[in-house]
Motif scaffolding. Structure first.
Motif, PDB file in Angstrom:
ATOM      1  N   LYS A  67       0.850  -1.205   0.000  1.00 61.33           N
ATOM      2  CA  LYS A  67       0.000   0.000   0.000  1.00 61.33           C
ATOM      3  C   LYS A  67       0.876   1.242   0.000  1.00 61.33           C
ATOM      4  O   LYS A  67       1.912   1.279   0.659  1.00 61.33           O
ATOM      5  CB  LYS A  67      -0.902   0.018   1.235  1.00 61.33           C
ATOM      6  N   TRP A  68       0.440   2.271  -0.744  1.00 62.51           N
ATOM      7  CA  TRP A  68       1.204   3.513  -0.815  1.00 62.51           C
ATOM      8  C   TRP A  68       0.263   4.688  -1.011  1.00 62.51           C
ATOM      9  O   TRP A  68      -0.899   4.537  -1.326  1.00 62.51           O
ATOM     10  CB  TRP A  68       2.242   3.460  -1.932  1.00 62.51           C
ATOM     11  N   TYR A  69       0.823   5.886  -0.796  1.00 63.14           N
ATOM     12  CA  TYR A  69       0.082   7.124  -0.996  1.00 63.14           C
ATOM     13  C   TYR A  69       0.411   7.665  -2.381  1.00 63.14           C
ATOM     14  O   TYR A  69       1.566   7.951  -2.681  1.00 63.14           O
ATOM     15  CB  TYR A  69       0.451   8.167   0.058  1.00 63.14           C
ATOM     16  N   GLY A  70      -0.600   7.827  -3.229  1.00 62.74           N
ATOM     17  CA  GLY A  70      -0.414   8.402  -4.550  1.00 62.74           C
ATOM     18  C   GLY A  70      -0.876   9.841  -4.573  1.00 62.74           C
ATOM     19  O   GLY A  70      -1.345  10.380  -3.564  1.00 62.74           O
ATOM     20  N   ARG A  71      -0.777  10.470  -5.730  1.00 63.87           N
ATOM     21  CA  ARG A  71      -1.187  11.876  -5.856  1.00 63.87           C
ATOM     22  C   ARG A  71      -2.687  12.071  -5.640  1.00 63.87           C
ATOM     23  O   ARG A  71      -3.117  13.082  -5.129  1.00 63.87           O
ATOM     24  CB  ARG A  71      -0.817  12.406  -7.232  1.00 63.87           C
ATOM     25  N   SER A  72      -3.477  11.095  -6.055  1.00 64.60           N
ATOM     26  CA  SER A  72      -4.937  11.269  -5.967  1.00 64.60           C
ATOM     27  C   SER A  72      -5.577  10.306  -4.986  1.00 64.60           C
ATOM     28  O   SER A  72      -6.774  10.054  -5.058  1.00 64.60           O
ATOM     29  CB  SER A  72      -5.560  11.086  -7.353  1.00 64.60           C
ATOM     30  N   GLY A  73      -4.811   9.752  -4.063  1.00 67.75           N
ATOM     31  CA  GLY A  73      -5.404   8.869  -3.064  1.00 67.75           C
ATOM     32  C   GLY A  73      -4.450   7.783  -2.618  1.00 67.75           C
ATOM     33  O   GLY A  73      -3.263   7.789  -2.939  1.00 67.75           O
ATOM     34  N   ASN A  74      -4.998   6.844  -1.868  1.00 70.05           N
ATOM     35  CA  ASN A  74      -4.232   5.710  -1.358  1.00 70.05           C
ATOM     36  C   ASN A  74      -4.490   4.492  -2.233  1.00 70.05           C
ATOM     37  O   ASN A  74      -5.631   4.236  -2.622  1.00 70.05           O
ATOM     38  CB  ASN A  74      -4.624   5.410   0.083  1.00 70.05           C
ATOM     39  N   TYR A  75      -3.450   3.737  -2.514  1.00 71.52           N
ATOM     40  CA  TYR A  75      -3.538   2.607  -3.431  1.00 71.52           C
ATOM     41  C   TYR A  75      -2.973   1.348  -2.789  1.00 71.52           C
ATOM     42  O   TYR A  75      -2.217   1.406  -1.814  1.00 71.52           O
ATOM     43  CB  TYR A  75      -2.755   2.899  -4.713  1.00 71.52           C
ATOM     44  N   MET A  76      -3.315   0.209  -3.407  1.00 71.65           N
ATOM     45  CA  MET A  76      -2.823  -1.090  -2.985  1.00 71.65           C
ATOM     46  C   MET A  76      -2.655  -1.954  -4.229  1.00 71.65           C
ATOM     47  O   MET A  76      -3.508  -1.944  -5.109  1.00 71.65           O
ATOM     48  CB  MET A  76      -3.846  -1.731  -2.043  1.00 71.65           C
ATOM     49  N   TYR A  77      -1.528  -2.679  -4.323  1.00 72.09           N
ATOM     50  CA  TYR A  77      -1.375  -3.602  -5.439  1.00 72.09           C
ATOM     51  C   TYR A  77      -1.559  -5.034  -4.960  1.00 72.09           C
ATOM     52  O   TYR A  77      -1.266  -5.368  -3.806  1.00 72.09           O
ATOM     53  CB  TYR A  77      -0.032  -3.428  -6.156  1.00 72.09           C
ATOM     54  N   ILE A  78      -2.069  -5.866  -5.841  1.00 71.99           N
ATOM     55  CA  ILE A  78      -2.261  -7.289  -5.573  1.00 71.99           C
ATOM     56  C   ILE A  78      -1.645  -8.048  -6.736  1.00 71.99           C
ATOM     57  O   ILE A  78      -1.984  -7.789  -7.898  1.00 71.99           O
ATOM     58  CB  ILE A  78      -3.754  -7.648  -5.430  1.00 71.99           C
ATOM     59  N   MET A  79      -0.736  -8.965  -6.436  1.00 74.37           N
ATOM     60  CA  MET A  79      -0.068  -9.747  -7.475  1.00 74.37           C
ATOM     61  C   MET A  79      -1.093 -10.606  -8.214  1.00 74.37           C
ATOM     62  O   MET A  79      -2.016 -11.132  -7.612  1.00 74.37           O
ATOM     63  CB  MET A  79       1.009 -10.647  -6.875  1.00 74.37           C
ATOM     64  N   GLY A  80      -0.880 -10.735  -9.524  1.00 78.56           N
ATOM     65  CA  GLY A  80      -1.765 -11.553 -10.344  1.00 78.56           C
ATOM     66  C   GLY A  80      -1.182 -12.928 -10.575  1.00 78.56           C
ATOM     67  O   GLY A  80      -0.394 -13.432  -9.779  1.00 78.56           O
TER      68      GLY A  80
END
Length: 158
Positions: free
Chosen positions: A70-83
């Motif tokens: 999880k990280w803070y981006g310019r337009s909000g907070n994001y989370m990546y999930i491996m595919g």
């Protein structure tokens, strides 16, 4: 049961023979990567260079939120999930964006090619991409350049 015994005996034979000797690592060598999602010990296969870029992304997440994805981006907070794992060594997955109420929904995806090039990563700026790729390439050269020269020297006939 018989198949399992056969596979174990093959592993033992390969392990004790010269076939299983580790060979030099190149950027396309498939390695295991611990995605760190949900504190599981699931491993994800991708190339060495893709793994090094993912390590940079993970370091960014650690510095932003003290989590692995999880990280803070310019337009909000994001989370990546491996595919899913890819046979060619690229790392792929989805990116979710958090809403104000704490829920999250699909925002996009990411793809890191086996040579370490990021082709898309929703929620990260292109400056971040370039920084991650540059740092990963420098780390790759520092770690694996000695291995490649040693392997080349061994192949030279005298």
């Amino acid at each position: 049961m018989k198949l399992k015994l056969l596979m174990n005996s093959i592993r033992v034979v390969l392990k004790h023979s010269k076939i299983a000797v580790s060979k030099p690592v190149d950027g396309n060598t498939i390695t295991m990567y611990n995605s760190g999602n949900k504190r599981r010990k699931n491993m994800y296969k991708c190339s060495v260079k893709a793994q090094l870029v993912l390590d940079q992304v993970r370091a960014r997440c650690q510095s932003d939120t003290q989590t692995n994805n999880k990280w803070y981006g310019r337009s909000g907070n994001y989370m990546y999930i491996m595919g899913r794992e890819n046979a060619d060594g690229k790392a792929t997955g989805v990116v979710h964006k958090f809403a104000d109420d704490g829920s999250h929904r699909l925002a996009g995806s990411f793809k890191i090619l086996s040579d370490g090039q990021i082709t898309r990563f929703t929620g990260m700026s292109s400056a971040d991409w370039n920084n991650f790729m540059r740092t990963a390439e420098a780390e790759y050269k520092a770690r694996y350049s000695e291995t490649e020269t040693t392997a080349t020297e061994q192949k030279v006939a005298v």
